[in-house]
Each structure stands twice: as structure tokens, then as C-alpha cells.
Design an enzyme around this catalytic site. Sequence first.
Site, PDB file in Angstrom:
ATOM      1  N   ASP A 100       0.707  -1.616   0.099  1.00 26.23           N
ATOM      2  CA  ASP A 100      -0.347  -0.166   0.133  1.00 26.23           C
ATOM      3  C   ASP A 100       0.909   1.067  -0.094  1.00 26.23           C
ATOM      4  O   ASP A 100       2.035   0.954   0.773  1.00 26.23           O
ATOM      5  CB  ASP A 100      -0.362   0.552   1.594  1.00 26.23           C
ATOM      6  CG  ASP A 100      -2.109  -0.619   1.171  1.00 26.23           C
ATOM      7  OD1 ASP A 100      -1.805  -2.089   0.167  1.00 26.23           O
ATOM      8  OD2 ASP A 100      -2.840  -0.867   2.002  1.00 26.23           O
ATOM      9  N   HIS A 143       3.719  -2.702   3.068  1.00 21.34           N
ATOM     10  CA  HIS A 143       3.451  -1.064   1.870  1.00 21.34           C
ATOM     11  C   HIS A 143       5.200  -0.480   1.899  1.00 21.34           C
ATOM     12  O   HIS A 143       6.301  -0.714   2.244  1.00 21.34           O
ATOM     13  CB  HIS A 143       3.419  -0.177   3.841  1.00 21.34           C
ATOM     14  CG  HIS A 143       2.174   0.604   4.355  1.00 21.34           C
ATOM     15  ND1 HIS A 143       2.089  -0.982   5.498  1.00 21.34           N
ATOM     16  CD2 HIS A 143       1.041   0.135   3.572  1.00 21.34           C
ATOM     17  CE1 HIS A 143       0.771  -0.659   5.383  1.00 21.34           C
ATOM     18  NE2 HIS A 143      -0.227   0.797   4.800  1.00 21.34           N
TER      19      HIS A 143
END
Length: 679
Positions: A471, A639
Site C-alpha cells: 500500500d 507498505h
Amino acid sequence: MNKFLPFLILALILTLIPPVGSSANTTAIQLGSDVLFNQFHHLIEGKKVGLITNQTGLNSQMVSTIDMLRRDRSVHLTALYAPEHGLDGKTVAGKQVTSFVHPVYAIPVYGLSGSTRKPTPEMLKDIDIFLVDLQDIGSRTYTYISTLQYAMTAAKEQGKEVIVLDRPNPLGGAIVEGPVVELPYRSFFGVDTLPLAHGMTIGELALFFNRTIGVDLTVVPMQGYTRNMIYQQTGLAWIPSSPHIPSLTSVFGYMATGLGEGTPIRQGDHFTWIGAEGLDSHKYADLLNGSLLPGVIFIPENKGTAGGVRLQINDLHQFNPAKTGIYALAYAKQLQPFPVPKSTSKQIAMFDKVMGTNKIGLLLEQGKSPQEIVSSYQADLKKFVELRQKYLIYGDEPFIPMQPIQQKHPEQPKQPVQPKPSKPGKPETPTPPKPGNNNGTTNQTKNPEPATKPIPQTPKSSEKIAYLTFDDGPSSVTPRVLDTLKAHQVKATFFIVGREVAGHEAILKRIVAEGHALGGHSYSHNYQLVYKNMESFFADLEKGSQMIEKATGVKPAVFRYPGGSTNTVSLKYQDPKRYNKQHTVMQAIKAEAKQRGYTFIDWNVTNGDARSNKYTAAQTLANIKQQVKSQKEIVVLMHDSSTKSPTVEALPEIISYLKEKGYRFEVIQADRPTVSNVK
């Protein structure tokens, strides 16, 4: 020297503050300067910048563009350029704006008014980019847009790039009015084929001017702006743009009261009163009120021996400043005949420069009614409206900047045919983006095709599947993630934040080309914005998706909620007038998502890197090992934003561990609903 000491201290403090974009604000729009630093900063990175600005060059947080550039260590601010009224906006109209070396910034400040209106080669020798941040007032005769046009011309001649930071037209973009400039009457008060009220932003005007200039031009558009929006609706504070324009009342009255250059008709009280010596105030008010001009009432008011009227504007959207100004001149001429200045073969009268033609003066001399005068320029006005359409950026819906609007290395434009004064020529133009959907850049490359198109598979009862997800990218970390995935022959899914796309398009294309999947993760990832209401959420989500599709040609089919579908942060930011604990914004968003057919993906394993930027690779691996049991399907949240280097460092061991546990790796696809909500 002592008097400059406080300024030197302040400048030092500002230099020590790291460059940042605009913080959260309550304005309805984001200015071009906000969008530049928040979204398109790559345009100025590593560049030597010359900035045309003055006291109006503030962002939505009231921070000057000068200060933003001086705080930015990736940019070199090498020169400032001041238009009419000077850098501080206090020099009276018509007075020379002198050049000097700034006592605090120690860089040259070049005056672009008076005898030197066009930047000289010497003024441009130390810059790469001409950056323009000026607040116009919507009138063709207001010289800030003339300075823009002169600067663009000089930049073209010297091979410099121009970037214009867009700002609102305070009058809005709906009303276009007044005589159109004819070629013989072009001047610093009318540099192009424009009517008195053009209805364009300064960015749109730059695109319009460039049809005959051909400079390398970039316009950084506003966010949230619409064509019908007047300044009062933007939520921005008005900064006095010049000594006689201290307020928005003056802005709206400028053309209505200030067209009588060279005649006895004059304006008063910062363009809120119009009259002349000996004029009968009551008869004047009766004529003007009897004309039923929209949005305004005229109050008779004497100023000493001068009679006149004060404008009381009661509907800013309906009020037509330029038309009102034409009526005010015509009725004053009927009540008190006065000579109208006439141009000669040697000199153009200032009145004709303001009007852009000698026809209005001739019609006034003939005693024509204001209705006849307005009717006389309608054909030319219609041509202009058709011509300007190609250069409009904003439409009826709030504009969402997908990328800068660029005219890069256009073909040498053809100059307009020398027309007769009554019929301005129509120059050939490059094809610009369409209004309201202006995402355009030139020299776009073909979007990549995926190396192998993933084929969805239904897992067998005995097999185990891991979906690696990343992400908040792309960033400088993402290529390292891709290198690792490639080395281990593993595919993953990247949930992209739209604001990170600009400048990272090549990374996105690589993601697609190497067979990974792309998902949407909002544009802003700003909880306060996306979770205010359902409409805000989908507007932000769609903006991010459009940026991804623009960069790659691939439209995301899966999405991830910022914070996940079971987040509680949305309760903090939801609009209390519409939602409560029983009826939440997330409920409304999920219901709408179902109606729209969106597939949202959560996770059931996380490496923990969302909690902090201070973590180690060992900690992420330990988190994975703790959560992976015997699940048949796992969606692993990680992430790839710029602060997540430990995630990349741990990734080889994470992949090896999952392989040891019997997992194979796939990308997430919309037609696999079993992994839609597994958090």
C-alpha cells in the site's frame, strides 16, 4: 544595515524549515501553488527558478510562494520579477517599478512595468524556469495578464520554460463581455484578442496566449474550482491586488466605473462610485436603474460639485461589470455631452486602448444608446467565445488535477493574419485539451501491456495461496520491492495512492509490465477528506483511479479502504450532520460500493509496518510468522511508501518463509470475491 537585521533573522528561520505542501485547510479550492507543492513538485526539482509574483502570491494557507521556494532545498530561487505596482503591490499605477537586489534574499528583483515591461535576456540568463504566481481580477486592462504575455514571449525567445500557477478569476467564468481588441489597438492594456471581461483564469489565458507564442508552457491547475465560481465562494481571503483594489467590491466595480480614461467621467472610492463634474446624480441614477441592468442598483450621490452614482451590487453572479460600464458611459454622455478622445495616425488614445477599438468612441460621439453600443460588438464577442473554448480548463464540476497541463515544444505557431480593425483575424491553433477535462500533456508514451495476463484460479482444497499486497506507493522504495519480487519470481498486488503517481509513472508501468496487479487506495489517503461523507470518498477514490489509468492504461478493478473496511477513524471525521454511531459514513460508503460493483480488499496478515516508521526488518518477519498459521488464503498487508525500507529488507525472508509453509503466490483480482473481506 540594522533595519534589515529582523528580516535577515526571519529569512534564516524560514530557510531552516523543511519544505512541505499546504496543510489541511478550510478553503473550497486548492490553488495552483498548493497543487504544485502537494502533487507536482517534480516540475521544479533541481531547477533554477525565476518567479513573477507580488503580494498576492500566497497559497491557501497564506504562505507566500517566495517562502515556499526558499524553504525548498531542492529548488534554487535565483530571481524575482515584479509586475505593475511592485513586489509589495503599493506602487501607484503608471509609476516605474525599479529593479533592485533584495536586502533579505540577496537575489535580483526585476521591475516589469514602465519602460521595461518585457524581460530582457540579461534578466533571464540565470533561470531555467519562469514561474508565474499572480492574482488577476478578470479584466483585460488589468496589466498582470499583460506581464504574463510579455514574459511568455521573452521566455520563448530565450528558450526558457514557463510554469503558470493557476488562480481564480474573481468574477467567475460565465460572463464574457465588452468590445474585443482589434490588432491596430493592441497595447499593454490589451495584448491579445480579448474582450474587456474574458471569463478566464490566468492559467487559461496562458494557454490562450500560447497559440501565437509557442513557448514550452505548463499550467498547474486548481483543485475543486468550477467555471461558475466567484471568488467569494472559494473560501480564500482576498489580498489587495493593487492600491486601488483593496477589496472584492473594488474588483467587481473596476470595469463598471473605470472605463472613462481621458474623459471627464471618473471613478471614486476604489471603483465603487462613478460620476463627473456637473452631472445630475438623480437623473443619472434614474437612467441607469431604468435600464434594469442585472444584479445592481445605482444610488445617487454627489461628491462636492461632481454628481454621480454609487454601485450597490446585490447579485454578484448576475452582475455584468463591463456591460454596466458601457451603460454608465453612454448615459453620462447623454446627460452631459463631453468630447471623446480620438486616436491619430501617430498616437492611440488611452480611451481606445482601454476599449481595444476606436468604434466605441465613435458610437458615443454619435449619441448612440448603450443598447446599440453593446449590440455593435456582439459578432466579435461570439467569435471570441468560440475561440476561447479550446483553452478552457474548468467546467461545471469541481476540477480534479490529474497531471499538469502542458504544451511542450509545440510547432511554431502561425501568426494571425493582419486583419482590418472591424474583423480580427483568427489564428491557427495547436489542439489543446478539452475544457473541464484538461489532463493533457504532449509526448505521451504508449502504455505497457502486462508481461503475462494473470488468469484467476480457484484454489484446490489442499493448496494454500498468499497474496502479497503493498500500500501507499509508488515511491523510491517500490523499484526495490519489484527487484526482489522478480528475483524470487513472485507476483504481488500494489494498492496505489493517486497523489504519488505524478513523477512515478515509469514505476507504475514497470509494475504492469512485470505482471503484477494494480489496485486503488484513494487519491489523498486523507482520512479527514475521504471519510467526511460518501460523496467525498468516491470523488477521491475515482481521482486516484483516473491517475493510475492515465499513467498505465490499466483501470483498477480492486480497491482498498484507507485504514481498512473496519476502521474506526472514519467515525472521527464523518459529517455529524449526516452520520452518527448508528448510521455511519462507512455503512453509507459500503452500500454505495456494492451498488457500483466495487471489489474492496482487506487483509488477514500484516507485517506491522503501518504502525510506525521506526521498525526493523526482523520485527516485520516476526509479525508475519506470528500470524501465519494454517490459513488456506492469506492477504498480507505491507507498505512501499518512501519510509518503508525495512519492509524491502525483510521481503526475501518473508517470501522464503511462506514458500516453506506451502504457499504459492497470486495477484488479487475482482472476480475472486472470497478474498474481498478477510481482515
